[in-house]
Design a protein around this motif. Structure first.
Motif, PDB file in Angstrom:
ATOM      1  N   LYS A   1      -3.241 -46.600   7.086  1.00  0.00           N
ATOM      2  CA  LYS A   1      -3.258 -46.349   5.644  1.00  0.00           C
ATOM      3  C   LYS A   1      -4.433 -47.054   4.968  1.00  0.00           C
ATOM      4  N   GLN A   2      -4.775 -48.253   5.435  1.00  0.00           N
ATOM      5  CA  GLN A   2      -5.936 -48.955   4.870  1.00  0.00           C
ATOM      6  C   GLN A   2      -7.211 -48.143   5.086  1.00  0.00           C
ATOM      7  N   ILE A   3      -7.374 -47.629   6.292  1.00  0.00           N
ATOM      8  CA  ILE A   3      -8.561 -46.826   6.590  1.00  0.00           C
ATOM      9  C   ILE A   3      -8.537 -45.533   5.784  1.00  0.00           C
ATOM     10  N   SER A   4      -7.359 -44.905   5.705  1.00  0.00           N
ATOM     11  CA  SER A   4      -7.232 -43.676   4.923  1.00  0.00           C
ATOM     12  C   SER A   4      -7.584 -43.919   3.456  1.00  0.00           C
TER      13      SER A   4
ATOM     14  N   ILE B   1     -17.909 -43.100  26.523  1.00  0.00           N
ATOM     15  CA  ILE B   1     -17.597 -44.178  25.591  1.00  0.00           C
ATOM     16  C   ILE B   1     -18.771 -45.132  25.446  1.00  0.00           C
ATOM     17  N   ALA B   2     -19.058 -45.515  24.208  1.00  0.00           N
ATOM     18  CA  ALA B   2     -20.123 -46.472  23.918  1.00  0.00           C
ATOM     19  C   ALA B   2     -19.613 -47.495  22.911  1.00  0.00           C
ATOM     20  N   LEU B   3     -20.214 -48.672  22.917  1.00  0.00           N
ATOM     21  CA  LEU B   3     -19.910 -49.713  21.931  1.00  0.00           C
ATOM     22  C   LEU B   3     -20.812 -49.505  20.718  1.00  0.00           C
ATOM     23  N   HIS B   4     -20.205 -49.449  19.519  1.00  0.00           N
ATOM     24  CA  HIS B   4     -20.974 -49.152  18.307  1.00  0.00           C
ATOM     25  C   HIS B   4     -21.139 -50.353  17.377  1.00  0.00           C
ATOM     26  N   ALA B   5     -20.179 -51.273  17.369  1.00  0.00           N
ATOM     27  CA  ALA B   5     -20.288 -52.420  16.461  1.00  0.00           C
ATOM     28  C   ALA B   5     -19.293 -53.497  16.884  1.00  0.00           C
ATOM     29  N   LYS B   6     -19.566 -54.741  16.407  1.00  0.00           N
ATOM     30  CA  LYS B   6     -18.702 -55.877  16.734  1.00  0.00           C
ATOM     31  C   LYS B   6     -18.372 -56.683  15.476  1.00  0.00           C
ATOM     32  N   PRO B   7     -17.741 -56.040  14.491  1.00  0.00           N
ATOM     33  CA  PRO B   7     -17.395 -56.773  13.262  1.00  0.00           C
ATOM     34  C   PRO B   7     -16.291 -57.796  13.528  1.00  0.00           C
ATOM     35  N   ARG B   8     -16.214 -58.799  12.654  1.00  0.00           N
ATOM     36  CA  ARG B   8     -15.144 -59.790  12.757  1.00  0.00           C
ATOM     37  C   ARG B   8     -14.107 -59.516  11.681  1.00  0.00           C
ATOM     38  N   GLY B   9     -12.876 -59.358  12.101  1.00  0.00           N
ATOM     39  CA  GLY B   9     -11.790 -59.176  11.156  1.00  0.00           C
ATOM     40  C   GLY B   9     -11.625 -57.740  10.697  1.00  0.00           C
ATOM     41  N   THR B  10     -10.477 -57.470  10.126  1.00  0.00           N
ATOM     42  CA  THR B  10     -10.110 -56.119   9.712  1.00  0.00           C
ATOM     43  C   THR B  10     -10.966 -55.596   8.572  1.00  0.00           C
ATOM     44  N   ASP B  11     -11.234 -56.430   7.575  1.00  0.00           N
ATOM     45  CA  ASP B  11     -12.015 -55.976   6.411  1.00  0.00           C
ATOM     46  C   ASP B  11     -13.402 -55.523   6.834  1.00  0.00           C
ATOM     47  N   GLN B  12     -14.065 -56.315   7.668  1.00  0.00           N
ATOM     48  CA  GLN B  12     -15.405 -55.932   8.134  1.00  0.00           C
ATOM     49  C   GLN B  12     -15.344 -54.664   8.976  1.00  0.00           C
ATOM     50  N   MET B  13     -14.287 -54.531   9.747  1.00  0.00           N
ATOM     51  CA  MET B  13     -14.149 -53.338  10.583  1.00  0.00           C
ATOM     52  C   MET B  13     -14.034 -52.085   9.724  1.00  0.00           C
TER      53      MET B  13
ATOM     54  N   ILE C   1     -12.421 -63.782  25.203  1.00  0.00           N
ATOM     55  CA  ILE C   1     -13.414 -64.215  24.213  1.00  0.00           C
ATOM     56  C   ILE C   1     -13.339 -63.336  22.965  1.00  0.00           C
ATOM     57  N   VAL C   2     -13.228 -62.009  23.169  1.00  0.00           N
ATOM     58  CA  VAL C   2     -13.152 -61.071  22.051  1.00  0.00           C
ATOM     59  C   VAL C   2     -11.943 -61.377  21.172  1.00  0.00           C
ATOM     60  N   GLN C   3     -10.797 -61.622  21.808  1.00  0.00           N
ATOM     61  CA  GLN C   3      -9.580 -61.884  21.044  1.00  0.00           C
ATOM     62  C   GLN C   3      -9.628 -63.231  20.344  1.00  0.00           C
ATOM     63  N   LEU C   4     -10.172 -64.251  20.983  1.00  0.00           N
ATOM     64  CA  LEU C   4     -10.251 -65.576  20.375  1.00  0.00           C
ATOM     65  C   LEU C   4     -11.181 -65.595  19.167  1.00  0.00           C
ATOM     66  N   MET C   5     -12.239 -64.801  19.231  1.00  0.00           N
ATOM     67  CA  MET C   5     -13.228 -64.786  18.144  1.00  0.00           C
ATOM     68  C   MET C   5     -12.857 -63.800  17.042  1.00  0.00           C
ATOM     69  N   ASN C   6     -11.700 -63.120  17.201  1.00  0.00           N
ATOM     70  CA  ASN C   6     -11.252 -62.129  16.213  1.00  0.00           C
ATOM     71  C   ASN C   6     -12.295 -61.034  16.015  1.00  0.00           C
TER      72      ASN C   6
ATOM     73  N   ALA D   1      -5.145 -47.118  24.243  1.00  0.00           N
ATOM     74  CA  ALA D   1      -5.320 -47.771  22.936  1.00  0.00           C
ATOM     75  C   ALA D   1      -4.419 -48.986  22.819  1.00  0.00           C
ATOM     76  N   ASP D   2      -3.302 -48.986  23.559  1.00  0.00           N
ATOM     77  CA  ASP D   2      -2.342 -50.100  23.580  1.00  0.00           C
ATOM     78  C   ASP D   2      -1.718 -50.288  22.190  1.00  0.00           C
ATOM     79  N   ASN D   3      -0.866 -51.277  22.061  1.00  0.00           N
ATOM     80  CA  ASN D   3      -0.159 -51.501  20.809  1.00  0.00           C
ATOM     81  C   ASN D   3      -1.138 -51.829  19.683  1.00  0.00           C
ATOM     82  N   LYS D   4      -0.971 -51.174  18.549  1.00  0.00           N
ATOM     83  CA  LYS D   4      -1.784 -51.354  17.344  1.00  0.00           C
ATOM     84  C   LYS D   4      -3.146 -50.666  17.394  1.00  0.00           C
ATOM     85  N   GLY D   5      -3.441 -49.951  18.468  1.00  0.00           N
ATOM     86  CA  GLY D   5      -4.733 -49.273  18.572  1.00  0.00           C
ATOM     87  C   GLY D   5      -4.898 -48.159  17.558  1.00  0.00           C
ATOM     88  N   ILE D   6      -6.147 -47.896  17.172  1.00  0.00           N
ATOM     89  CA  ILE D   6      -6.481 -46.888  16.159  1.00  0.00           C
ATOM     90  C   ILE D   6      -7.628 -46.025  16.680  1.00  0.00           C
TER      91      ILE D   6
END
Length: 278
Positions: A241-244, A197-209, A179-184, A269-274
Motif C-alpha cells: 500500500k505504501q508503494i501504491s 536478474i540484475a541488481l539495480h540499487a542498494k538503498p537503506r531503509g524502506t523510505d529510500q527504497m 551483511i545486507v540484513q545487518l546494514m538494513n 521472494a520469501d516472507n514480506k517480499g515485494i
C-alpha cells in the motif's frame, strides 16, 4: 474468434483476477523443500507451505510445469495465448512450446506462447495488456506484436525482506546475506531487460527504497497515463500500500493493482517480499 489466456503459476493470479481476465488455466509449478514436493495449485495450503519453507534448513527449489500439463490446458482452451515466466529463469516457456507442439499433433494449432521476460507482477501486467488487446478485437499478428513490444518496455523490480532462500539456492552467499540484513540495505533487483536478474540499487531503509522505485518510474520515460502498475506481495500488504500510494501520488496510472503471491514466487521472494511491475 474468442481467445483464452493461460498462465503458469509464477503469474500471481487470484480467482477474481482470473475471472476478470478470462484466464482458463493456471498451470502449476512444483516447489521443492528438501525431499518434499508441493504443487502450486488451488489445493495448496499457502500458510502451511510458508511455515514449512521457513523451517526448511536444506536447499529449496522449483520445477516448471511439464509439457503435458500445458498440452492439457491448451486442449481445453482451443484458441489461446500462454504467458510464462521468463525463459531465462525457468523451463516453463520451453515446456509450453512443447505442450503446443503436442496439442498441434492432435489438431489444435491456434495457440501462441508469450515469454513475459518477467515473473509475478510482470506476468500479471502482461496478462492484463493481452486481455485489453484481445478485447479490442485486433488481428492476432498485431496482438502478438503489440504484446511483445509492451514486454520489451516493461520494468520489473523486486525487494526482499529475507534472503535465506537466496542463500539456500546458492544465489547469495551466507556472509553477504548477513551483511545486507545487518546494514538494513534493501537490495532492489529486477529484470535486466532480457528476462535475467540484475541488481539495480542498494538503498537503506524502506523510505529510500520507495523513493528509488518512484525514481525508476520517472527515469523510465514511460507514459503512465492510461497504463497500469502491479504490486505483488507475500504477507506484506502495508508495504504494498505504501508503494501504491507513492505511485498514485506521483503518477497517472489508471490502476495500481495489489495482488498476493502464490506459492512459486513466495518460494523465492520469501516472507514480506515485494515485486513491482509497470
Amino acid at each position: 474468434m474468442e481467445h483464452k489466456i493461460i498462465v503458469d503459476s509464477c503469474c500471481d493470479m487470484t480467482p477474481e483476477l482470473a475471472k476478470r481476465l478470462d484466464v482458463t488455466s493456471v498451470v502449476p509449478m512444483t516447489m521443492i523443500l528438501g525431499d518434499k514436493e508441493y504443487v502450486d495449485d488451488e489445493n495448496l495450503n499457502l500458510p502451511e507451505f510458508l511455515a514449512e519453507m521457513s523451517a526448511c534448513k536444506t536447499r529449496v527449489s522449483s520445477a516448471a510445469p511439464p509439457p503435458h500439463a500445458f498440452m492439457d490446458a491448451i486442449e481445453s482452451a482451443i484458441n489461446s495465448f500462454v504467458v510464462t515466466i521468463s525463459s531465462q529463469l525457468s523451463a516453463s516457456f520451453e515446456n509450453a512450446q512443447l505442450g503446443k507442439k503436442f496439442a498441434s499433433e492432435k489438431g489444435i494449432a491456434n495457440t501462441h506462447i508469450i515469454d513475459s521476460k518477467s515473473a509475478s507482477a510482470g506476468e500479471v501486467l502482461v496478462a492484463l495488456k493481452l486481455r485489453e488487446l484481445l478485447t479490442q478485437g485486433l488481428p492476432t499478428d498485431q496482438i502478438i506484436s503489440l504484446t511483445n513490444g509492451f514486454i520489451d518496455n516493461m520494468k520489473t523490480y523486486f525487494v526482499l525482506e529475507r534472503y535465506e532462500n537466496l542463500i539456500k539456492n546458492g544465489r547469495l552467499s551466507k556472509v553477504k546475506g548477513k551483511i545486507v540484513q545487518l546494514m538494513n540495505v534493501k537490495l532492489i533487483m529486477g529484470s535486466d531487460g532480457n528476462g535475467a536478474i540484475a541488481l539495480h540499487a542498494k538503498p537503506r531503509g524502506t523510505d529510500q527504497m520507495i523513493e528509488k522505485l518512484v525514481s525508476f518510474v520517472k527515469g523510465s520515460n514511460k507514459e503512465t497515463a492510461g497504463e497500469r502498475a502491479v504490486i505483488c506481495h507475500n504477507n506484506n500488504m502495508p508495504l504494498a500500500k505504501q508503494i501504491s500510494n507513492a505511485f498514485t501520488t506521483h503518477f497517472d496510472f489508471k490502476e495500481v493493482l495489489i495482488v498476493p503471491m502464490r506459492g512459486a514466487i513466495s518460494l523465492y521472494a520469501d516472507n514480506k517480499g515485494i515485486v513491482v511491475a509497470f
